[in-house]
Scaffold this active site. Structure first.
Site, mmCIF file in Angstrom:
data_model
loop_
_atom_site.group_PDB
_atom_site.id
_atom_site.type_symbol
_atom_site.label_atom_id
_atom_site.label_comp_id
_atom_site.label_asym_id
_atom_site.label_seq_id
_atom_site.Cartn_x
_atom_site.Cartn_y
_atom_site.Cartn_z
ATOM 1 N N LYS A 112 64.894 22.210 -6.732
ATOM 2 C CA LYS A 112 65.433 22.959 -7.873
ATOM 3 C C LYS A 112 64.842 24.367 -7.923
ATOM 4 C CE LYS A 112 67.292 19.099 -9.258
ATOM 5 N NZ LYS A 112 68.663 18.792 -9.543
HETATM 6 C C1 LIG Z 1 64.318 15.170 -5.992
HETATM 7 C C2 LIG Z 1 65.796 15.170 -6.192
HETATM 8 N N1 LIG Z 1 66.569 14.797 -5.170
HETATM 9 C C3 LIG Z 1 67.903 14.788 -5.280
HETATM 10 C C4 LIG Z 1 68.537 15.116 -6.457
HETATM 11 C C5 LIG Z 1 70.025 15.117 -6.498
HETATM 12 O O1 LIG Z 1 70.519 16.432 -6.518
HETATM 13 P P1 LIG Z 1 71.920 16.787 -7.146
HETATM 14 O O2 LIG Z 1 71.855 16.453 -8.581
HETATM 15 O O3 LIG Z 1 72.073 18.226 -6.912
HETATM 16 O O4 LIG Z 1 72.904 15.920 -6.449
HETATM 17 C C6 LIG Z 1 67.770 15.501 -7.568
HETATM 18 C C7 LIG Z 1 68.390 15.840 -8.872
HETATM 19 O O5 LIG Z 1 69.477 15.463 -9.186
HETATM 20 C C8 LIG Z 1 66.361 15.549 -7.420
HETATM 21 O O6 LIG Z 1 65.607 15.960 -8.430
HETATM 22 N N1 LIG Z 2 67.877 15.681 -10.705
HETATM 23 C C1 LIG Z 2 68.027 16.582 -11.768
HETATM 24 C C2 LIG Z 2 69.149 16.227 -12.697
HETATM 25 C C3 LIG Z 2 69.813 17.446 -13.249
HETATM 26 O O1 LIG Z 2 70.599 18.007 -12.286
HETATM 27 P P1 LIG Z 2 71.056 19.520 -12.263
HETATM 28 O O2 LIG Z 2 71.054 19.858 -10.846
HETATM 29 O O3 LIG Z 2 72.382 19.559 -12.886
HETATM 30 O O4 LIG Z 2 70.112 20.374 -13.034
HETATM 31 C C4 LIG Z 2 66.670 16.663 -12.444
HETATM 32 O O5 LIG Z 2 65.699 16.364 -11.781
HETATM 33 O O6 LIG Z 2 66.552 17.013 -13.585
#
Ligand SMILES: Cc1ncc(COP(=O)(O)O)c(C=O)c1O
Ligand SMILES: N[C@@H](CCOP(=O)(O)O)C(=O)O
Length: 487
Positions: free
Chosen positions: A120
């Site tokens: 993120k």
């Molecule tokens: C460590 C981790 N891996 C994978 C994901 C999945 O990513 P996305 O929500 O972009 O599919 C998230 C959050 O959703 C995450 O925090």
């Molecule tokens: N895995 C995310 C969930 C939120 O997803 P986002 O990509 O829409 O911000 C988290 O760890 O908070």
């Protein structure tokens, strides 16, 4: 470059990047996407390769950003990217190094070297810069209301905590995050950060965020903005690292025939949606592998054509908790593309069919038949046992410790490796330090703690419990946020 909502009518107005940056969710409940994707031809890729090699990740990213943003001068974008993507905020000066995982026949793209040890940070560090820039430019302020399953929250708070004109109200699912994730967020002492523990799962938190955004009067009064991947800027920043990944895996002169496939641990469909956008731009990506945990709504869709989000009771608490998501926000962006960018058809599915029936079924459509060949999508799933076995196996085989989410990706990568030609890259989405209990269960040892995270647990934690209610949330925002001073 103009932006449109996934639920737009044919004559709806378009918006600029700066407008949608602060707006987040579109007023019609849809998500913003560019009116059309810019293209990347072989010479463009070579220019990006030179920028990455000679000037580094930030310079390359700024060039990609400029393809989508025409209302911020390119030199300002470059300065923001340089501030966002720098050591020591990121532990490796390459920002996104890609390494070969000996023994497993795959590469790992390391996206988790940022301040909070999750991918993120790749978007949030830039978003912090963009928000501050735009708020300063228009003398405005913003109350960011976000939802997290564990990683978005801390990443957003670290990126926004010291910025003028910004407050953050972050909704977390009570009892569903790891001790490290809680400590990372709840121990921040800043007055502009309000952490909330909602009696619900991540999807409930995300629904509350959307409800606040759909109340036009409240949104206007509190200048509500978004940091979740409903905000287009999040995805845009993520497109950049797919470009970098392709450049790092291929050789100079590589063309469209040099396909690189990616395996993406998936929850809210943001990360893999960025891969889809990069592929639509012409980046030579082969398969886009969606890897889910036991909350396998998306795997079900890619296998059967049926999209059926699950209720709170059926959203499992797993050992890859950040992916405990059953209603994937960004899936609507992909479906909009899949349906030929038809806003009415997209609205019919996401607003009407899901509201009325709780699912939609594309299994008999030509669009569903085109998923693999036209869009590259394939999928797989992983369980607790698979995840533990993968963490242990990869450590033994390659000497590398995976976090549980990346292990889900690795498990699916091994299962599909034989069906995918060319290089296969697993996107590493977090570091093991955030998930110590699962690492211990898999390996009988604790994960290493990078120096920057020493002592993070055991501090005073500040968090407010909240019922799963939009009215309660509005009341809390009104109590805790003072209408901001402009940036
Ligand atoms: C460590 C981790 N891996 C994978 C994901 C999945 O990513 P996305 O929500 O972009 O599919 C998230 C959050 O959703 C995450 O925090
Ligand atoms: N895995 C995310 C969930 C939120 O997803 P986002 O990509 O829409 O911000 C988290 O760890 O908070």
């Amino acid at each position: 470059m103009r932006y449109i909502s996934t639920r737009r009518g044919s004559d709806a107005p378009t918006s600029s990047f700066s407008d949608i940056l602060l707006e987040g969710l579109a007023p019609d409940g849809g998500l913003y996407l560019p009116e059309e994707y810019p293209t990347l031809e072989a010479p463009d890729l070579e220019r990006l390769r030179v920028a990455l090699r000679e000037d580094g990740y930030a310079a390359m990213a700024a060039r990609v950003l400029a393809l989508f943003i025409d209302d911020i001068p390119a030199e300002d974008l470059a300065a923001m990217a340089a501030r966002a993507y720098s050591a020591p905020s990121f532990s490796d000066p390459q920002i996104v190094p890609v390494t070969a995982l000996e023994g497993a026949g795959v590469h790992l793209a390391h996206l988790s070297g940022g301040p909070t040890a999750a991918f993120k940070d790749m978007a949030m560090q830039l978003l912090g810069e963009l928000f501050e820039y735009e708020l300063t430019r228009c003398g405005d302020w913003l109350t960011v209301v976000g939802a997290t399953s564990g990683d978005t929250g801390s990443s957003a708070e670290y990126a926004l905590r010291a910025r003028p004109g910004l407050s953050v109200v972050m909704l977390t699912p009570a009892g569903r995050m790891t001790a490290f994730q809680r400590a990372q967020m709840f121990s921040l002492p800043d007055d502009n950060i309000v952490n909330v523990a909602v009696d619900g799962v991540f999807d409930d938190c995300q629904d509350l965020v959307k409800a606040i955004n759909m109340d036009a009067d409240f949104k206007a009064a509190w200048h509500v903005g978004a940091v979740n991947s409903i905000n287009w800027a999040r995805l845009l920043a993520q497109v950049c690292y797919y470009v970098a990944t392709w450049l790092r895996v291929t050789e100079e002169g590589a063309d469209a025939s040099s396909r690189v496939s990616v395996v993406v641990p998936t929850g809210n469909f943001g990360n893999v949606c960025a891969a889809h956008i990069a592929r639509q731009m012409g980046l030579p990506l082969g398969a886009l592998v969606v890897a889910t945990n036991e909350n396998d709504v998306l795997d079900e869709f890619f296998r059967t054509g049926v999209y059926r989000p699950r209720s709170r009771a059926h959203t499992l608490a797993t050992s890859s908790p950040s992916m405990d998501i059953s209603k994937a926000s960004n899936f609507e962006r992909f479906i909009f593309d899949l349906l030929g960018r038809d806003g009415d058809a997209t609205r019919a599915l996401f607003d009407r069919a899901l509201g009325r029936d709780g699912f939609f079924d594309l299994s008999d459509t030509p669009e569903f038949a085109s998923l693999r060949d036209t869009y590259g999508f394939v999928s797989g799933t992983s369980t607790h046992a698979d995840r533990l076995a993968e963490i242990a196996r990869t450590e033994k085989e390659s000497g590398y410790l995976l976090d549980p989410h990346t292990a889900d990706g690795m498990h699916v990568a091994r299962a599909l490796r034989g069906q995918i030609d060319g290089p296969l890259v697993v996107m590493e989405t977090a570091l093991p330090v955030k998930f110590a209990d699962t690492i211990f269960e898999a390996t009988r040892h604790l994960p290493p703690v990078p120096a920057r995270f020493e002592g993070i647990e055991g501090q005073v934690e500040r968090v407010t419990a909240l019922a799963n209610s939009a009215d309660a949330l509005k009341e809390l925002i009104a109590q805790r946020i003072s209408p901001g001073s402009p940036a």
